[in-house]
Design a protein around this motif. Sequence first.
Motif, short mmCIF file in Angstrom:
data_model
loop_
_atom_site.label_atom_id
_atom_site.label_comp_id
_atom_site.label_asym_id
_atom_site.label_seq_id
_atom_site.Cartn_x
_atom_site.Cartn_y
_atom_site.Cartn_z
N VAL A 1 -11.62 -0.27 81.39
CA VAL A 1 -12.09 -1.28 82.32
C VAL A 1 -11.03 -2.35 82.48
O VAL A 1 -10.11 -2.46 81.68
CB VAL A 1 -13.42 -1.92 81.86
N SER A 7 -15.21 -3.67 87.62
CA SER A 7 -15.31 -3.25 86.22
C SER A 7 -16.43 -4.00 85.50
O SER A 7 -17.20 -3.41 84.73
CB SER A 7 -13.99 -3.49 85.49
N TRP A 10 -19.74 -2.64 86.63
CA TRP A 10 -19.91 -1.30 86.07
C TRP A 10 -20.35 -1.39 84.62
O TRP A 10 -21.29 -0.71 84.20
CB TRP A 10 -18.59 -0.54 86.20
N TYR A 65 -9.69 2.57 87.52
CA TYR A 65 -10.72 2.30 86.54
C TYR A 65 -11.79 1.48 87.22
O TYR A 65 -11.56 0.95 88.31
CB TYR A 65 -10.12 1.59 85.31
N PRO A 66 -12.97 1.39 86.66
CA PRO A 66 -13.36 1.89 85.34
C PRO A 66 -13.55 3.40 85.34
O PRO A 66 -13.79 4.01 86.38
CB PRO A 66 -14.70 1.18 85.09
#
Length: 76
Positions: A1, A7, A10, A65-66
């Motif tokens: 992350v 991120s 999430w 990412y994440p």
Amino acid sequence: VGEDPQSLAWLHQRATELQEMQAAGLAVEVTDTEALARIRAAAPGITILPVNGNDIASRLKIEHYPVLITATSLEQ
């Protein structure tokens, strides 16, 4: 992350699932200790360590990412 809003959202949305999996997190984009604290606050109870993720990303062909890495899959 990373410390970006995506991120953090999430992590927050999946915190319970990640705790049940006994997951650990890698923070690959952290500018300072306050940013790391925000990342950790998004998923309380989960160990999240700051790391340089370039080698991992390169080896696993991760482009963003994440990402959730398990023994059997990569989920972005």
